[in-house]
Enzyme design. Structure first.
Site, PDB file in Angstrom:
ATOM      1  N   CYS A   1      38.657  28.700  40.923  1.00  0.00           N
ATOM      2  CA  CYS A   1      38.425  30.153  41.156  1.00  0.00           C
ATOM      3  C   CYS A   1      36.897  30.426  41.775  1.00  0.00           C
ATOM      4  CB  CYS A   1      39.190  30.930  40.069  1.00  0.00           C
ATOM      5  SG  CYS A   1      38.747  32.644  40.360  1.00  0.00           S
TER       6      CYS A   1
ATOM      7  N   ASP B   1      39.487  36.018  30.591  1.00  0.00           N
ATOM      8  CA  ASP B   1      38.163  36.443  30.141  1.00  0.00           C
ATOM      9  C   ASP B   1      38.201  37.208  28.954  1.00  0.00           C
ATOM     10  OD1 ASP B   1      35.375  36.596  30.017  1.00  0.00           O
ATOM     11  OD2 ASP B   1      35.080  37.601  32.061  1.00  0.00           O
TER      12      ASP B   1
ATOM     13  N   ARG C   1      26.577  40.331  38.332  1.00  0.00           N
ATOM     14  CA  ARG C   1      27.445  40.668  37.216  1.00  0.00           C
ATOM     15  C   ARG C   1      27.028  40.050  35.854  1.00  0.00           C
ATOM     16  NH1 ARG C   1      32.582  37.667  35.531  1.00  0.00           N
ATOM     17  NH2 ARG C   1      34.202  39.203  35.701  1.00  0.00           N
TER      18      ARG C   1
ATOM     19  N   ASP D   1      40.875  37.380  44.509  1.00  0.00           N
ATOM     20  CA  ASP D   1      40.975  38.627  43.404  1.00  0.00           C
ATOM     21  C   ASP D   1      41.828  39.600  43.914  1.00  0.00           C
ATOM     22  OD1 ASP D   1      39.755  37.204  41.658  1.00  0.00           O
ATOM     23  OD2 ASP D   1      37.855  38.053  41.946  1.00  0.00           O
TER      24      ASP D   1
ATOM     25  N   ASP E   1      36.383  29.451  36.702  1.00  0.00           N
ATOM     26  CA  ASP E   1      36.001  30.461  37.634  1.00  0.00           C
ATOM     27  C   ASP E   1      34.489  30.017  38.032  1.00  0.00           C
ATOM     28  OD1 ASP E   1      35.955  32.679  39.077  1.00  0.00           O
ATOM     29  OD2 ASP E   1      36.812  34.067  37.529  1.00  0.00           O
TER      30      ASP E   1
ATOM     31  N   ASN F   1      31.690  33.172  39.297  1.00  0.00           N
ATOM     32  CA  ASN F   1      31.704  34.500  40.031  1.00  0.00           C
ATOM     33  C   ASN F   1      30.270  35.083  40.577  1.00  0.00           C
ATOM     34  OD1 ASN F   1      34.219  35.920  39.333  1.00  0.00           O
ATOM     35  ND2 ASN F   1      33.909  35.375  37.330  1.00  0.00           N
TER      36      ASN F   1
ATOM     37  N   TRP G   1      34.881  39.187  49.862  1.00  0.00           N
ATOM     38  CA  TRP G   1      35.292  39.188  48.633  1.00  0.00           C
ATOM     39  C   TRP G   1      36.576  39.945  48.933  1.00  0.00           C
ATOM     40  CZ3 TRP G   1      36.328  43.348  45.458  1.00  0.00           C
ATOM     41  CH2 TRP G   1      37.005  43.137  44.202  1.00  0.00           C
TER      42      TRP G   1
END
Length: 727
Positions: A516, A357, A433, A538, A468, A470, A189
């Site tokens: 994404c 977001d 997350r 990112d 997205d 994540n 990442w």
């Protein structure tokens, strides 16, 4: 050109304008004979083109779809378990079919043709008589591209169940001691797109993802190259998997120096039950040959993926310049703050505002509300429609961020449907997350997400969506699948995702979708089939982006690479770089801003205006031109690349210096891709003066570079043809 068959010799010669791929049937096995630059076909061609010692068995035979258990001890392309627990099958050639064009793959993304004359397809039919296993190997070759596309369809024509344990898309044996090196994309990442290159020796080099997604760590791509291969010379054999889930790619060198490259769905923790009459389709692998280095390989992938993988209204359209509010506000915003940023953007010439977001549920941090796709009236009293209409009145389109594959334990959806996430009963549910992954193997879950998003997209004038994802998949199990099908969950998740993406993008063709996954965690050809661009990383630091964007371009077209100017100090690394440097890096992709425009100084505004005016002039060339990589950021203090029009009459050159060099020598930047017999007018950002130079001189001598003595310097040249070189 096309596909030439000599039935008596059992020979199949697949030919494009610059490439040949030859298969021969030897003792009932499809055998790989040749892949490389185009060979003239001569008939009749009799006898075996591949010679192996008589007692060597399958271990020395360069097979097209190898098996394990009957003499070949290298990596197999497939493995099947029979009902009695045995795992021995032996596929034998049964016949072939030829067809014009290229067939689609049901339920899977695939390269396509717009005219059947663009490609020809060969299907080889193989059968294991004992078990009833059948395999159809598909080969599509394009007439004017050095591209061959492979996939396999495995079927059960027997009377008992079969269980696939391994089902790869392609395997190619390169006979002889080629001394190959392997190159691939690695990272993490915020560090995606690192180019790794290493020599192959006896043994195996393997890259893979067990994360349920193609991953930040490795991209579903590998290339075999000769040691002398550079950007502009030497052979390269590329393998790119059109798939968005866990994958594997391995290069194995045996004790005789032969190399086997195999690629496909990761066989780790994979199984697929085939009842009688059922079949399984593998994703396809796009194989590219280049005899002119890695640059030519990349440009072949770029043209193909840009025009024959990407689809929809935006495939050939210039992409809008956007501003995204994420790094400007994070979760702390209201309608007036968003509109204020958009107002400044409109003054600068920006065309699209993206609300990231935090607009839904009670999303004040990343620990709640995923799955509750209802606007938050606390932040947006007039709702999304009010914000979108206010922004539209400024002359900007309105875009929206979503993360539809996830669910927060702190959400109304989870409280109502706690079984809708991927999970294993009585086992811990790993949160990352503060979120879990929705079970996209289930139709009712996909229907709910489709209905939720459709309600938003139908009631709000949305012109762009950032989709997205994540986190990776954990506890990969489904409450909707029986025990014997639990190992199918990861692949069924990807198939469910594709089904939903097909529905949603078809229902809203006017929306520009960008994929994404915490940046580049799912930057793969499978996603490009549904969404023509991807958020590359990112990490928005311009210096880091030199490597990320350069590496990503090894396979993916610039039209797919999202790139933004962000604030300084940079939020990921704390580095302070000039706005011009950040702009030049970002303008080498799909250009945008991700910062608070209301905090710009007057000087910043003037610089941004110039960037936006410039990008509107050049974006057609950047997004659709041929990319030539001139200097690698992985090899030194400088980076450079250029974009060249198809007719070679226009080019744009970017050069970057990271750190100042004391008492630096005179430097010249040798260009590429121009016509040696044309003369070009060069406009340099370094000077108001223009000068004229022949294409041959620009490519052999190069452009002189002049820099101020300071760090983070960049510049560009506009190159336009004016007239042929005269004697």
């Amino acid at each position: 050109m096309g596909i030439i068959v000599q039935e008596q010799a059992g020979l199949f010669h697949l030919q494009s304008s610059g490439m040949s791929y030859i298969i021969q049937i030897v003792d009932g096995y499809p055998v790989h004979v040749y892949w490389g630059s185009r060979l003239k076909h001569r008939e009749p061609m009799s006898g075996l083109l591949i010679h192996t010692p008589k007692q060597a068995g399958l271990d020395r035979l360069p097979q097209e779809y190898p098996q394990y258990g009957s003499g070949d001890f290298r990596n197999p392309a497939y493995q099947v378990e029979l009902e009695d627990g045995t795992r021995i099958t032996e596929l034998q050639y049964e016949g072939y079919r030829l067809m014009k064009g290229k067939p689609s793959l049901p339920g899977l993304p695939a390269v396509y043709t717009e005219d059947a004359a663009e490609a020809d397809t060969l299907e080889l039919e193989l059968t294991d008589a004992y078990s009833g296993l059948t395999v159809v190997l598909s080969y599509s070759i394009f007439a004017d591209r050095n591209v061959i596309i492979r996939s396999a369809r495995l079927g059960n024509q027997g009377e008992k169940k079969l269980r696939l344990r391994r089902a790869l898309s392609a395997s190619v044996d390169f006979p002889g001691t080629r001394g190959f090196e392997i190159t691939y994309l690695s990272g993490a990442w915020a560090r995606e797109g690192n180019i790794t290159r290493k020599p192959l020796h006896q043994g195996e080099v393997r890259i893979d993802s067990k994360r349920g997604m193609s991953s930040h760590q490795f991209n579903p791509f590998a290339a075999l190259v000769t040691p002398e291969t550079t950007e502009s010379q030497g052979e390269a054999f590329g393998f790119s998997l059109v798939y968005s889930g866990g994958f594997e790619a391995a290069a194995e060198v045996d004790s005789f120096g032969s190399t086997r490259l195999s690629i496909g769905i990761n066989s780790f923790d994979f199984a697929w039950l085939l009842n009688p009459g059922e079949s399984f389709q593998t994703p396809e692998t796009v194989m590219v040959y280049s005899g002119q280095g890695l640059g030519d390989m990349s440009r072949t992938y770029h043209r193909l993926y840009r025009t024959r993988l990407c689809r929809g209204e935006y495939r050939d359209e210039e992409r809008p310049i956007l501003v995204n509010n994420w790094e400007a506000t994070y979760f702390d915003f209201n309608a007036d703050k968003l509109v204020a940023i958009a107002e400044e953007g409109a003054k600068l010439g920006i065309e699209l505002f993206v609300l990231d977001d935090g607009w839904f549920g009670k999303r004040d941090a990343d620990n709640s509300s995923l799955g509750d796709w209802v606007e938050d009236r606390r932040k947006l009293p007039g709702g999304l429609a009010d914000v979108a209409e206010r922004i539209n009145r400024l002359g900007l389109k309105f875009g929206l961020w979503v993360e539809p594959e996830m669910i927060s334990p702190d959400s109304e959806l989870y409280r109502k449907h706690p079984d809708w996430c991927l999970h294993v009963p009585e086992r811990r549910r790993t949160e990352a997350r503060w979120q879990l992954v929705l079970d996209y193997t289930r139709q009712e879950v996909r229907d709910f997400i489709y209905d939720s998003l459709s309600a938003v997209f139908s009631s709000v004038p949305v012109g762009y969506v950032k989709w997205d994802m994540n986190r990776c998949l954990t506890e990969i199990g489904s409450a909707d699948l029986p025990p014997e099908r639990q190992p199918e969950t990861a692949h069924r998740y990807v198939l469910g995702l594709y089904e939903l993406l097909e529905r949603i993008t078809s229902a809203f063709p006017h929306i520009l979708f960008e994929s994404c996954s915490s940046g580049g965690g799912r930057f793969d050809p499978g996603m490009l089939y549904y969404m023509p661009q991807t958020w590359t990383s990112d990490n928005t630091d311009a210096v880091e982006r030199l490597k990320i964007q350069y590496g990503t371009s090894l396979v993916y077209p610039v039209s797919a690479i999202g790139a933004h100017v962000s604030a300084v100090p940079n939020h990921q690394v704390g580095r302070i770089t000039p706005l011009d440097f950040r702009g030049d890096v970002a303008m080498s992709g799909n250009f945008g801003y991700e910062l608070d425009l209301t905090k710009f100084t007057e000087e910043d505004k003037e610089r941004a205006k110039r960037q936006i005016i410039t990008y509107k002039e050049i974006r057609g060339l950047v997004q659709r031109g041929d990319l030539y990589r001139l200097k690698s950021p992985f090899e030194g203090n400088e980076s450079a690349w250029m974009f060249v029009s198809e007719d070679k009459e226009e080019a744009l050159v970017y050069h970057f210096q990271v750190m100042a060099v004391p008492n630096a020598p005179q430097r010249f930047l040798r260009l590429a891709g121009l016509h040696p017999e044309l003369e070009y007018e060069i406009h340099s950002e370094y000077s108001v003066e223009q000068f004229i130079c022949g294409g041959d001189r620009l490519m052999q001598l190069g452009l002189p570079l002049v820099y101020e003595q300071k760090d983070y310097e960049s510049g560009w040249f506009r190159v336009r043809a004016i007239k042929p070189v005269t004697a």
